[in-house]
Design a protein around this motif. Structure first.
Motif, PDB file in Angstrom:
ATOM      1  N   HIS A  97       3.553  20.470 -12.120  1.00  7.82           N
ATOM      2  CA  HIS A  97       4.820  19.746 -12.300  1.00  7.82           C
ATOM      3  C   HIS A  97       5.220  19.016 -11.026  1.00  7.82           C
ATOM      4  O   HIS A  97       5.889  17.984 -11.091  1.00  7.82           O
ATOM      5  CB  HIS A  97       5.919  20.726 -12.723  1.00  7.82           C
ATOM      6  N   LYS A  98       4.796  19.530  -9.872  1.00  6.59           N
ATOM      7  CA  LYS A  98       5.111  18.860  -8.603  1.00  6.59           C
ATOM      8  C   LYS A  98       4.352  17.541  -8.488  1.00  6.59           C
ATOM      9  O   LYS A  98       4.888  16.535  -8.008  1.00  6.59           O
ATOM     10  CB  LYS A  98       4.765  19.766  -7.425  1.00  6.59           C
ATOM     11  N   ARG A  99       3.121  17.547  -8.933  1.00  4.05           N
ATOM     12  CA  ARG A  99       2.340  16.313  -8.865  1.00  4.05           C
ATOM     13  C   ARG A  99       2.792  15.316  -9.926  1.00  4.05           C
ATOM     14  O   ARG A  99       2.722  14.101  -9.700  1.00  4.05           O
ATOM     15  CB  ARG A  99       0.850  16.644  -8.981  1.00  4.05           C
ATOM     16  N   MET A 100       3.276  15.819 -11.045  1.00  2.00           N
ATOM     17  CA  MET A 100       3.851  14.904 -12.028  1.00  2.00           C
ATOM     18  C   MET A 100       5.117  14.244 -11.465  1.00  2.00           C
ATOM     19  O   MET A 100       5.351  13.045 -11.685  1.00  2.00           O
ATOM     20  CB  MET A 100       4.181  15.654 -13.321  1.00  2.00           C
ATOM     21  N   TYR A 101       5.902  15.007 -10.733  1.00  2.00           N
ATOM     22  CA  TYR A 101       7.081  14.415 -10.097  1.00  2.00           C
ATOM     23  C   TYR A 101       6.659  13.358  -9.080  1.00  2.00           C
ATOM     24  O   TYR A 101       7.279  12.287  -8.995  1.00  2.00           O
ATOM     25  CB  TYR A 101       7.920  15.494  -9.408  1.00  2.00           C
ATOM     26  N   ALA A 102       5.614  13.653  -8.307  1.00  2.00           N
ATOM     27  CA  ALA A 102       5.115  12.675  -7.334  1.00  2.00           C
ATOM     28  C   ALA A 102       4.664  11.401  -8.044  1.00  2.00           C
ATOM     29  O   ALA A 102       4.932  10.286  -7.571  1.00  2.00           O
ATOM     30  CB  ALA A 102       3.975  13.276  -6.516  1.00  2.00           C
ATOM     31  N   ALA A 103       3.979  11.562  -9.177  1.00  2.00           N
ATOM     32  CA  ALA A 103       3.549  10.388  -9.947  1.00  2.00           C
ATOM     33  C   ALA A 103       4.755   9.576 -10.397  1.00  2.00           C
ATOM     34  O   ALA A 103       4.754   8.333 -10.321  1.00  2.00           O
ATOM     35  CB  ALA A 103       2.717  10.831 -11.145  1.00  2.00           C
ATOM     36  N   GLN A 104       5.797  10.238 -10.868  1.00  2.00           N
ATOM     37  CA  GLN A 104       7.004   9.536 -11.293  1.00  2.00           C
ATOM     38  C   GLN A 104       7.658   8.803 -10.125  1.00  2.00           C
ATOM     39  O   GLN A 104       8.190   7.694 -10.296  1.00  2.00           O
ATOM     40  CB  GLN A 104       7.982  10.540 -11.907  1.00  2.00           C
ATOM     41  N   ARG A 105       7.604   9.421  -8.945  1.00  4.35           N
ATOM     42  CA  ARG A 105       8.198   8.775  -7.765  1.00  4.35           C
ATOM     43  C   ARG A 105       7.417   7.506  -7.403  1.00  4.35           C
ATOM     44  O   ARG A 105       8.010   6.492  -7.036  1.00  4.35           O
ATOM     45  CB  ARG A 105       8.189   9.750  -6.594  1.00  4.35           C
ATOM     46  N   VAL A 106       6.086   7.569  -7.497  1.00  2.51           N
ATOM     47  CA  VAL A 106       5.272   6.386  -7.227  1.00  2.51           C
ATOM     48  C   VAL A 106       5.578   5.292  -8.246  1.00  2.51           C
ATOM     49  O   VAL A 106       5.689   4.108  -7.895  1.00  2.51           O
ATOM     50  CB  VAL A 106       3.765   6.745  -7.231  1.00  2.51           C
TER      51      VAL A 106
ATOM     52  N   ASN B  13      -7.014  14.098 -14.713  1.00  6.83           N
ATOM     53  CA  ASN B  13      -5.887  15.014 -14.824  1.00  6.83           C
ATOM     54  C   ASN B  13      -4.614  14.285 -15.228  1.00  6.83           C
ATOM     55  O   ASN B  13      -4.485  13.069 -15.077  1.00  6.83           O
ATOM     56  CB  ASN B  13      -5.668  15.771 -13.521  1.00  6.83           C
ATOM     57  N   GLU B  14      -3.655  15.054 -15.743  1.00  7.42           N
ATOM     58  CA  GLU B  14      -2.467  14.481 -16.371  1.00  7.42           C
ATOM     59  C   GLU B  14      -1.682  13.568 -15.439  1.00  7.42           C
ATOM     60  O   GLU B  14      -1.250  12.478 -15.846  1.00  7.42           O
ATOM     61  CB  GLU B  14      -1.566  15.608 -16.876  1.00  7.42           C
ATOM     62  N   SER B  15      -1.478  13.973 -14.187  1.00  9.93           N
ATOM     63  CA  SER B  15      -0.627  13.184 -13.289  1.00  9.93           C
ATOM     64  C   SER B  15      -1.223  11.815 -13.013  1.00  9.93           C
ATOM     65  O   SER B  15      -0.501  10.799 -12.990  1.00  9.93           O
ATOM     66  CB  SER B  15      -0.407  13.942 -11.973  1.00  9.93           C
ATOM     67  N   ILE B  16      -2.539  11.759 -12.792  1.00  2.00           N
ATOM     68  CA  ILE B  16      -3.195  10.480 -12.494  1.00  2.00           C
ATOM     69  C   ILE B  16      -3.236   9.594 -13.733  1.00  2.00           C
ATOM     70  O   ILE B  16      -3.004   8.378 -13.659  1.00  2.00           O
ATOM     71  CB  ILE B  16      -4.608  10.713 -11.942  1.00  2.00           C
ATOM     72  N   GLN B  17      -3.513  10.193 -14.894  1.00  2.00           N
ATOM     73  CA  GLN B  17      -3.525   9.414 -16.122  1.00  2.00           C
ATOM     74  C   GLN B  17      -2.138   8.857 -16.447  1.00  2.00           C
ATOM     75  O   GLN B  17      -2.001   7.713 -16.888  1.00  2.00           O
ATOM     76  CB  GLN B  17      -4.041  10.269 -17.280  1.00  2.00           C
ATOM     77  N   PHE B  18      -1.124   9.662 -16.199  1.00  2.00           N
ATOM     78  CA  PHE B  18       0.246   9.214 -16.435  1.00  2.00           C
ATOM     79  C   PHE B  18       0.587   8.030 -15.538  1.00  2.00           C
ATOM     80  O   PHE B  18       1.115   7.012 -15.999  1.00  2.00           O
ATOM     81  CB  PHE B  18       1.200  10.388 -16.176  1.00  2.00           C
ATOM     82  N   LEU B  19       0.269   8.147 -14.248  1.00  2.00           N
ATOM     83  CA  LEU B  19       0.518   7.057 -13.310  1.00  2.00           C
ATOM     84  C   LEU B  19      -0.245   5.806 -13.716  1.00  2.00           C
ATOM     85  O   LEU B  19       0.315   4.692 -13.753  1.00  2.00           O
ATOM     86  CB  LEU B  19       0.118   7.495 -11.899  1.00  2.00           C
ATOM     87  N   LYS B  20      -1.520   5.973 -14.024  1.00  2.00           N
ATOM     88  CA  LYS B  20      -2.359   4.824 -14.373  1.00  2.00           C
ATOM     89  C   LYS B  20      -1.837   4.108 -15.615  1.00  2.00           C
ATOM     90  O   LYS B  20      -1.725   2.874 -15.640  1.00  2.00           O
ATOM     91  CB  LYS B  20      -3.798   5.299 -14.618  1.00  2.00           C
ATOM     92  N   ASN B  21      -1.501   4.869 -16.636  1.00  2.00           N
ATOM     93  CA  ASN B  21      -1.088   4.259 -17.898  1.00  2.00           C
ATOM     94  C   ASN B  21       0.300   3.629 -17.810  1.00  2.00           C
ATOM     95  O   ASN B  21       0.537   2.550 -18.372  1.00  2.00           O
ATOM     96  CB  ASN B  21      -1.127   5.303 -19.013  1.00  2.00           C
TER      97      ASN B  21
ATOM     98  N   VAL C 221       0.848  -1.184   0.000  1.00  2.00           N
ATOM     99  CA  VAL C 221       0.000   0.000   0.000  1.00  2.00           C
ATOM    100  C   VAL C 221       0.886   1.237   0.000  1.00  2.00           C
ATOM    101  O   VAL C 221       1.801   1.361   0.830  1.00  2.00           O
ATOM    102  CB  VAL C 221      -0.934   0.030   1.229  1.00  2.00           C
ATOM    103  N   LEU C 222       0.622   2.150  -0.929  1.00  2.00           N
ATOM    104  CA  LEU C 222       1.325   3.423  -1.004  1.00  2.00           C
ATOM    105  C   LEU C 222       0.324   4.525  -0.685  1.00  2.00           C
ATOM    106  O   LEU C 222      -0.664   4.707  -1.405  1.00  2.00           O
ATOM    107  CB  LEU C 222       1.914   3.627  -2.397  1.00  2.00           C
ATOM    108  N   VAL C 223       0.569   5.256   0.418  1.00  2.00           N
ATOM    109  CA  VAL C 223      -0.327   6.311   0.871  1.00  2.00           C
ATOM    110  C   VAL C 223       0.284   7.663   0.509  1.00  2.00           C
ATOM    111  O   VAL C 223       1.447   7.932   0.850  1.00  2.00           O
ATOM    112  CB  VAL C 223      -0.582   6.235   2.385  1.00  2.00           C
TER     113      VAL C 223
END
Length: 333
Positions: free
Chosen positions: A181-190, A218-226, A164-166
Motif C-alpha cells: 500500500h505504501k508503494r501504491m501511495y507513491a505511485a499515486q503521488r507520481v 506488480n500492481e503499483s507499476i502497472q497502475f502508474l503505467k496505465n 525527470v522524476l527520481v
C-alpha cells in the motif's frame, strides 16, 4: 564552442538509474542513523573503503552505455546516497572528473539518511528547476514511515525540455502485502506530479526512474503505467536469467525507467527512444562461486566484499530526431 557538439554522438544520450548500495561517507552525522558506516561499527567502514566505493561507483557510471556511444550518460539518477559530500567526491572521482557533471540533491526525512539524486552532464543538460516531494506514507497501524523523497528535475537536454522524476519507493522489509500500500501511495503521488506537469504543458516529455521495490508487472507499476499512458521498456528485460538484482537466487527488476509515449514517436522531431538495457557487464558481477553472475556487492550482511553494488544500473538511450521538411519528405518517396 560547446564540447558536446564536437562529439560524434552528441545527438544521442544515455539516461541511467543506479542504486549505489549505501554510498555513505565515513563521518558521523548525528541527525541520521549512519552508525553502520563508521570505523567503530561492525562493518568497519573507513576512509579507504569509502574512497574505494567512490572510485568504483564512478567507474560503473562512466561505462553505462559507453560501448554504444563512446561517452558516459547525460543523466544518471541515483539511490542510496548520503549527502552532498559523497556526490561532490563522486563527480570529482577518477572516471568522472573530466566529464563536467553537476548534481541535484536534497536531504530527505529517511531515517537512515539515504537519498535520491540526479547527476547531469553540464555540456548536454541545462538545469532549469528542481524540487523535492515528501512521501507521507504510514504502516497499516498508522505509524509514519520516514522514507525517501521524490526528486523532480526539469531542464533542457540539448534544446528540448524534459522532466525527470527520481524515486526510491518504500522497501519490502516484510512480505509485499504488508508494504504494498505504501508503494501504491507513491505511485499515486507520481501520478499527481505528472498531472501538474501536464497541466502546464500537455505535451511534456517526462521520464520516471527509480528503485521502485516492485517488478514491472506488480500492481503499483502497472497502475502508474496505465494511469499515465507510460511506456515501460523494462517489461521485456526481466527473465529467469537476468535482472537488476538477485534475491534468494531469483532475478528481480526493481530498477526501472518509464517514459511518456511522446518519446516513442515525437511530433516534428525531438528526442526519441532508441533502446533500453540492464548494464550488467562482467566487471560488475561475481566472477565465481555459487553467486556467479550476480551483482558484485560492497557488503553481504556485515561482511565486506569490496564490490560495486547489490544492484546493476539500468538505462535508456534517446536520439535527437531532426524535424522533417519538404525536401526530406520528397527524398523518401
Amino acid at each position: 564552442m560547446d564540447v558536446s557538439l564536437q562529439h560524434p554522438n552528441s545527438d544521442t544520450h544515455t539516461i541511467a538509474f543506479y542504486n549505489t548500495e549505501n554510498l555513505f561517507d565515513h563521518l558521523n552525522d548525528p541527525l541520521i542513523m549512519d552508525t553502520d558506516f563508521l570505523e567503530k561499527a561492525n562493518k568497519k567502514w573507513n576512509k579507504d573503503r569509502y574512497e574505494t566505493k567512490v572510485y568504483k561507483t564512478g567507474k560503473a557510471i562512466s561505462k553505462i552505455g559507453f560501448d554504444d556511444l563512446q561517452k558516459p550518460p547525460s543523466l544518471i539518477g541515483l539511490a542510496e546516497v548520503e549527502n552532498d559530500k559523497v556526490l561532490t567526491d563522486l563527480v570529482q572521482s577518477t572516471h568522472l572528473k573530466d566529464h563536467n557533471y553537476g548534481f541535484v540533491h536534497y536531504n530527505s526525512p529517511d531515517e537512515r539518511g539515504i537519498d535520491v539524486a540526479l547527476l547531469y552532464d553540464k555540456n548536454s543538460f541545462r538545469l532549469e528547476t528542481s524540487e523535492t516531494i515528501t512521501l507521507h506514507v504510514e504502516s497499516k497501524l498508522g505509524v509514519r514511515d520516514y522514507t525517501r523523497d521524490i526528486l523532480k528535475v526539469s531542464g533542457y537536454l540539448r534544446d528540448e525540455k524534459i522532466h525527470v522524476l527520481v524515486n526510491h519507493w518504500p522497501s519490502r522489509h516484510q512480505e509485499s502485502d504488508a508494504t504494498g500500500h505504501k508503494r501504491m501511495y507513491a505511485a499515486q503521488r507520481v501520478i499527481g506530479l505528472m498531472n501538474d506537469i501536464r497541466d502546464a504543458d500537455v505535451d511534456a516529455k517526462i521520464i520516471v526512474m527509480g528503485d521502485f521495490n516492485d517488478n514491472p508487472k506488480n500492481e503499483s507499476i502497472q497502475f502508474l503505467k496505465n494511469e499515465q499512458r507510460l511506456y515501460n521498456p523494462m517489461e521485456t528485460l526481466l527473465s529467469y536469467t537476468r535482472g537488476s538484482a538477485n534475491h534468494n537466487y531469483k532475478w528481480i527488476l526493481f530498477d526501472q525507467i518509464l517514459m511518456t509515449d511522446n518519446l516513442l514517436a515525437p511530433k516534428n522531431g525531438g528526442l526519441q527512444f532508441l533502446k533500453a538495457d540492464i548494464f550488467d557487464d562482467s566487471f560488475l558481477t561475481q566472477f565465481s562461486g555459487k553467486y556467479k553472475g550476480q551483482p558484485f556487492r560492497t557488503y553481504v550482511g556485515k561482511k565486506y566484499k569490496g564490490g560495486y553494488s547489490d544492484h546493476f544500473p539500468v538505462y535508456i538511450q534517446l536520439k535527437e530526431q531532426q524535424p522533417l521538411n519538404g525536401s526530406d519528405l520528397h527524398s523518401e518517396t
